[in-house]
Design a protein around this motif. Structure first.
Motif, PDB file in Angstrom:
ATOM      1  N   LYS A   1      -8.606   0.850  -3.609  1.00  0.00           N
ATOM      2  CA  LYS A   1      -7.777   0.147  -2.936  1.00  0.00           C
ATOM      3  C   LYS A   1      -7.668   0.482  -1.485  1.00  0.00           C
ATOM      4  CE  LYS A   1      -3.309  -2.192  -2.212  1.00  0.00           C
ATOM      5  NZ  LYS A   1      -2.064  -2.538  -2.467  1.00  0.00           N
TER       6      LYS A   1
ATOM      7  N   ASP B   1      -1.714   4.762  -4.519  1.00  0.00           N
ATOM      8  CA  ASP B   1      -2.448   3.575  -4.843  1.00  0.00           C
ATOM      9  C   ASP B   1      -3.962   4.278  -5.322  1.00  0.00           C
ATOM     10  OD1 ASP B   1      -1.433   1.123  -4.990  1.00  0.00           O
ATOM     11  OD2 ASP B   1      -1.155   1.097  -2.923  1.00  0.00           O
TER      12      ASP B   1
ATOM     13  N   LEU C   1       0.866  -1.107  -0.096  1.00  0.00           N
ATOM     14  CA  LEU C   1      -0.259  -0.112   0.170  1.00  0.00           C
ATOM     15  C   LEU C   1       0.793   1.186  -0.077  1.00  0.00           C
ATOM     16  CD1 LEU C   1      -2.842   1.147   0.088  1.00  0.00           C
ATOM     17  CD2 LEU C   1      -2.627   1.235   2.641  1.00  0.00           C
TER      18      LEU C   1
ATOM     19  N   VAL D   1      -8.443  -7.407  -2.173  1.00  0.00           N
ATOM     20  CA  VAL D   1      -7.954  -6.159  -2.053  1.00  0.00           C
ATOM     21  C   VAL D   1      -6.286  -6.472  -1.471  1.00  0.00           C
ATOM     22  CG1 VAL D   1      -9.669  -4.375  -1.702  1.00  0.00           C
ATOM     23  CG2 VAL D   1      -8.741  -5.372   0.104  1.00  0.00           C
ATOM     24  N   SER D   2      -6.087  -7.349  -0.799  1.00  0.00           N
ATOM     25  CA  SER D   2      -4.792  -8.041  -0.340  1.00  0.00           C
ATOM     26  C   SER D   2      -5.061  -9.542  -0.600  1.00  0.00           C
ATOM     27  CB  SER D   2      -4.482  -7.744   0.833  1.00  0.00           C
ATOM     28  OG  SER D   2      -3.563  -8.123   1.577  1.00  0.00           O
TER      29      SER D   2
END
Length: 630
Positions: free
Chosen positions: A318, A314, A310, A593-594
């Motif tokens: 996100k 970004d 991150l 998102v991860s």
């Protein structure tokens, strides 16, 4: 009607240029033989004809790859030799040229037999290059697919050879890797396939051919030990133009209903894969995203979350997705240990190391998602020293809710100053600097993230949190590679890192046996690994993951294996009181998102005063350290 192909194609050496792999081409004899496909494939992973020219090898085209720079077609002998060790199919490599053949064409193919490897230590693909072919008939019957049911693929994954298995005679009835190799390029079929790895950004997913093999309650396949890597896993990609049939966006627990069928190929990314000419209908089984149980006012709640590189560069999408994970899925924990926070300009390699813009933006997004207004602490690394994406200056960081906990700041912590456990005026443990980093100058942390240690106070109780991101598994040999069992060379560095973290936590508990210590984060290793053993054995830390049923011990999905890389370890007294959850919000989903699932633990920290702690045990806990529900 007969067709002849005379257009010159890219020579064999071009395979290396186009696919960045290796082609094995020994010296070629003068005369070309005319073998059948099974003779070309042979009884081992390398063809006995490697480097030789062959002429008029017969077979029927089963599929065509008409995309990219590694195009070609598969053909299969309709008259097999009956030997289960020999594959009956070959791939004809045509580079960037689309071959003018189609399924059902009866062909005679001439060319050079080569073994293409997509990377060092990987299996090879037997193929014909510099090929010429003649279509002698169209409309021939395509050989029937080999049906993969629950008993087709052996349970044992690979021979325990302690070395390179390349020259071993195949034993497809004993080993899964041998089974796949003995069916290289042949048409395979799996019916009503359960999805065990979500669709990735490259339009591929994983299914299992073994419906009951180490399945999780949510539909995945759980990786529970080095000796059982789940032999039923199979990667699926498509040969069908997406304009005709878009590739499904599937999650773990979904299914491909009906028939999925196509030739078996091999990739450096995951190993053997089925290149589908028929793709089953996607069944969305509506896998729910996890939401943590509520924490009680008297409990400290702490979480760990790898937010996957991150940075302030970004997208807002996100940030918002990760923020919902903290505020909603994790239930706004009091403390959040973050891994993979990058500097303010991400991968721009210009000497920037500050991450205040990244963290401020994340804090704002969490508030907008309904969470508290967190504060943060971190230490800027030296430029380019902590690994990760070049220019990103990855690091660990803390978020904390100041309405619930306070951070004990002690000056002096920086990128190079080691933190130490010291005795305070009250005889209790404290940190020499806070936040601080564990032995940042030690070689164990070379090109790797240094652990960040923070001292927190919750209702007058001190809690020490060590946020970690150990070195990655990059460099390890893959499960599907030529060396069996695979060598895990990256472990050496993680073992050294675990020794340093264990020594630090031992120092804290030596000063104060009642110290509340948490070691959390992405340890990049499994609950059964030596890395975790170093941290937990011989009176060390407690791993609450082991309190979950075996089929729920995972927080990451890789190549169709649900596995545990992230951990939350506590000193034993705290661990006995802990309620622990993996919040399954990312790893099993295609729209993640991860790639990591966050985790949360809740417990009542010890005061160090035996009489107070005993009274609270009676008030808040019942039996074996389990919290009262009232």
């Amino acid at each position: 009607m007969a067709f002849s192909h005379t257009r010159p194609l890219i020579p064999a050496v071009a395979t290396t240029l186009l696919t960045c792999g290796t082609v094995v081409v020994p010296a070629s004899p003068a005369a070309a033989e005319t073998p059948r496909v099974h003779a070309v494939q042979g009884l081992t992973r390398h063809s006995p004809y490697t480097g030789q020219d062959v002429a008029d090898v017969p077979g029927v085209v089963t599929a065509v790859d008409q995309f990219g720079s590694a195009r070609g077609f598969w053909f299969q002998d309709p008259d097999p030799d009956g030997d289960p060790r020999t594959s009956e199919a070959l791939f004809v490599f045509t580079g960037s040229a689309t071959p003018d053949v189609g399924p059902g064409d009866d062909v005679r193919v001439s060319g050079t037999v080569t073994e293409y490897s997509p990377g060092d230590g990987l299996q090879t693909i037997t193929q014909l290059t510099d090929a010429r072919w003649t279509v002698v008939e169209t409309g021939a019957e395509v050989p029937a697919a080999v049906v993969l049911d629950s008993d087709t693929v052996p349970t044992t994954y690979a021979p325990d050879h302690n070395g390179d298995i390349n020259q071993l005679e195949l034993r497809p009835e004993d080993y899964a890797l041998d089974f796949w190799e003995a069916h290289e390029h042949m048409v395979l079929r799996v019916d009503d396939a359960p999805v065990v790895g979500p669709t990735d950004p490259y339009n591929a997913l994983w299914v299992t051919t073994k419906e009951t093999q180490n399945r999780s309650p949510r539909g995945g396949t759980v990786y529970g030990g080095y000796d059982d890597p789940n032999s039923g896993r199979l990667k699926i990609a498509s040969l069908i133009p997406f304009s005709e049939q878009p590739f499904p966006k599937a999650n773990v627990g979904d299914a491909l209903a009906g028939t999925t069928e196509g030739p078996l190929y091999y990739s450096r990314f995951g190993g053997y894969l089925l290149r589908a000419t028929t793709l089953g209908r996607h069944v969305d089984n509506a896998l729910p995203r996890g939401v943590a149980d509520d924490h009680r006012d008297w409990e400290l709640s702490a979480a760990t979350y790898n937010v996957e590189n991150l940075s302030a560069t970004d997208t807002q999408e996100k940030f918002d997705g990760l923020a919902r994970g903290v505020a909603v899925n994790l239930g706004s924990p009091d403390i959040v240990a973050l891994e993979e926070i990058q500097d303010n300009n991400g991968t721009v390699d210009d000497g920037t190391v500050a991450a205040d813009e990244t963290l401020d933006r994340f804090v704002a997004a969490i508030k907008d998602a309904g969470g508290p207004t967190y504060e943060w602490r971190q230490i800027n690394p030296e430029d380019g020293t902590d690994g990760g994406q070049p220019g990103g200056n990855i690091r660990n960081a803390f978020l904390f809710n100041p309405a619930r906990v306070s951070f004990v700041d002690r000056d002096g912590g920086d990128a190079t100053t080691p933190v130490a456990a010291v005795e305070g005026p009250d005889g209790r443990a404290r940190l020499s600097v806070s936040p601080g980093r564990i032995a940042p100058g030690d070689d164990a942390w070379q090109r790797s993230r240094k652990p960040l240690v923070g001292e927190f106070a919750f209702e007058g109780r001190t809690v020490f949190v060590v946020a970690n991101h150990f070195s990655s598994k990059r460099g390890d040999q893959p499960l599907h590679g030529l060396h069996q069992p695979p060598e895990r060379t990256s472990e050496v560095q993680r073992h050294a890192q675990a020794e340093l973290v264990r020594a630090f936590t031992d120092d804290l508990t030596a000063v104060d046996p009642a110290a509340n210590v948490m070691v959390v984060g992405d340890l990049n290793d499994f609950q059964f690994s030596r890395t975790l053993e170093i941290l937990t054995a011989d009176g060390g830390l407690d791993n609450p993951l082991l309190g979950l049923p075996e089929d729920e011990r995972y927080n990451y999905v890789y190549d169709g294996n649900s596995q545990a890389l992230d951990h939350m370890l506590l000193t034993p007294a705290a661990g006995e009181r802990a309620r622990y959850e993996v919040v399954r919000a990312n790893a099993e989903f295609y729209d993640q998102v991860s790639d990591h699932d966050p985790q949360v633990v809740r417990f009542r920290p010890l005061t160090g005063d035996a009489s107070v702690d005993h009274r609270e045990d009676r008030k808040y806990y019942s039996g074996a350290g389990r919290p009262n529900r009232g």
